[in-house]
Scaffold this active site. Sequence first.
Site, PDB file in Angstrom:
ATOM      1  N   ARG A  88      42.914  41.997  49.264  1.00  0.00           N
ATOM      2  CA  ARG A  88      42.210  40.761  49.230  1.00  0.00           C
ATOM      3  C   ARG A  88      42.481  39.939  50.353  1.00  0.00           C
ATOM      4  NH1 ARG A  88      45.098  38.067  44.640  1.00  0.00           N
ATOM      5  NH2 ARG A  88      43.771  39.058  43.209  1.00  0.00           N
ATOM      6  N   CYS A 487      43.022  39.794  30.137  1.00  0.00           N
ATOM      7  CA  CYS A 487      44.378  39.691  29.632  1.00  0.00           C
ATOM      8  C   CYS A 487      44.409  37.933  29.550  1.00  0.00           C
ATOM      9  CB  CYS A 487      45.293  40.152  30.644  1.00  0.00           C
ATOM     10  SG  CYS A 487      45.683  39.722  32.070  1.00  0.00           S
TER      11      CYS A 487
END
Length: 577
Positions: A88, A487
């Site tokens: 990232r 989630c």
Amino acid sequence: MSSKTQPDRSHDLSQPLDRLGPDETLKAESDYLRGTIQESLADEITASVEASDAKLMKFFGLYQQDDRDVRDERRRQKLEPAYSFMARLRLPGGVCSPSQWLKLDELARAHAGETLRLTTRQTFQLHRVSKHDLRTVMQGLRDVLLDTKAACGDDTRGVMCAVNPNLSDLHGQVYELAKQASDHAVHKTGAYGEIWYGEERKETKGPEEPFYGRTYMPRKFKIGFAIPPSNDIDVYSQDLGFIAIADGGRLKGFNVAIGGGLGRTDQAPQTYPRLASVIGYIDADQLLETIDAVMSVQRDYGDRVDRSRARFKYTIDDKGLDWITAEIEERLGRALGPAKPYTFTSNGDPLGWTTGDDGREHCTLFIENGRVVNTPERPMLDGLRAIAQVHDGTFRLTPNQSLIIADIAAADRPAIEELLRAHGLDESERGRSGLRLNSMACVALPTCGLAMAESERYLPDLLTKVETILDAHGLRDDPITIRMTGCPNGCARPYIAEIGLTGRAPGKYNLYLGGGFHGERLNKMYLENVGEPAILEALDETLGHYARDRSPGERFGDFAIRAGYVAEVQEGRFFND
């Protein structure tokens, strides 16, 4: 960062290590994040790294993952999981030059499965990078002045900023400060250069991390800058949010909001999402010292034993907002000013073409769930590469996973439009429902280790079925926010959407209703642990009711509360009630 904001419990480790959580001990003993990462990378027997090194590598923007689609089959064959890494980038405000885009395109094709991912925090993720390609990727990023420092880990994550600095002078002013904030708050350890660039270790005269110390922050810490009336960064979801206050188009200062955070755990009622509280106002030249003061309070008082309660939001609720504010003011050496008036009206992206104050053009493309990939009908990766080869402006990543081709001279617009048409990108929003255009999903399966259900791969299909309901009730063009995660951790910010879905198990989700359209209110659980039929039935009922009985201008989230489907959540502490 300034070291004036003492005391700092993380530097002197006055708390014995055996009283800290294991992650704190790991950080303290890691030699400023070096650990044994070099040795793990050199191990050719496995595609993974040591578990402790995998945690430390998060501070360098790297997550070790495995392909869960093949996990069971590989286990049956007695093979280790199909490990790879997600990288990232640190990209303050989501600003990317054409040369940087071309390098990312090159790296994605060679090392990351021929795809780029635009994230909900205005940056890129490269997925499926092998361990042995990591240094090549990191050094390739360095070649175009990019890095992955602090994109993950217990530090200051990527700094968000209201999109498109070139749309107005005000946007440009705020972006420059956001970039300064990112450079100011990033960790200073030399481990990054040593591990990824092969640099020699240098001696330091003082502490290697003068602000963070050996144990860094208790958990991640997120900073964002919003420019009313658009709350595109969801400023209330930030640990530290700055709301721009302007006069005549010139920046005066910021309202300061603290304590936002959306992660929670389904089976842990002591965890909950929280929206940031506005505590006062600062002038623009007080920005960096305010960042130091706020972060140092969390650094010194955040929970370093129970990681589930280590975010700033819990420190604030445990200590009290007034106490935290007073501590911040003491470290600043002055009181914050009274908060200035402001108004938010939306948190979405204006898609299509817009013209800035300087007459230059900007084109915002809808990128569903942020996935840039070639498909037979829409070779997006190829199209954006072709544009980057001729574009002399910039690219801007939005917090809603859209992409702005920014700063286009009027004379260059026809050439850009032709490339968009040639690659099927000129109709990125045409024909799509208002719900789809205001949708977001996290990556989830197959690469995220935390995912319990599908998200990115499933939401488009679910939306197609919901669009049938919208059509039946005449709501196809109405903007309604919907967000899905695999989630409960909230990476796509589902708990402030008008419709939120969080994964519980394969094919099962919690359904939330009642969030604020411009991110000003948490939603509330409407159905727990249900599958697609129950979700569609519930949306048919509530959306149909909304179409029949809404008041003029009333948003769906507001209606869901007024109609009694869910109760309004006044504070995060009451989210689970």
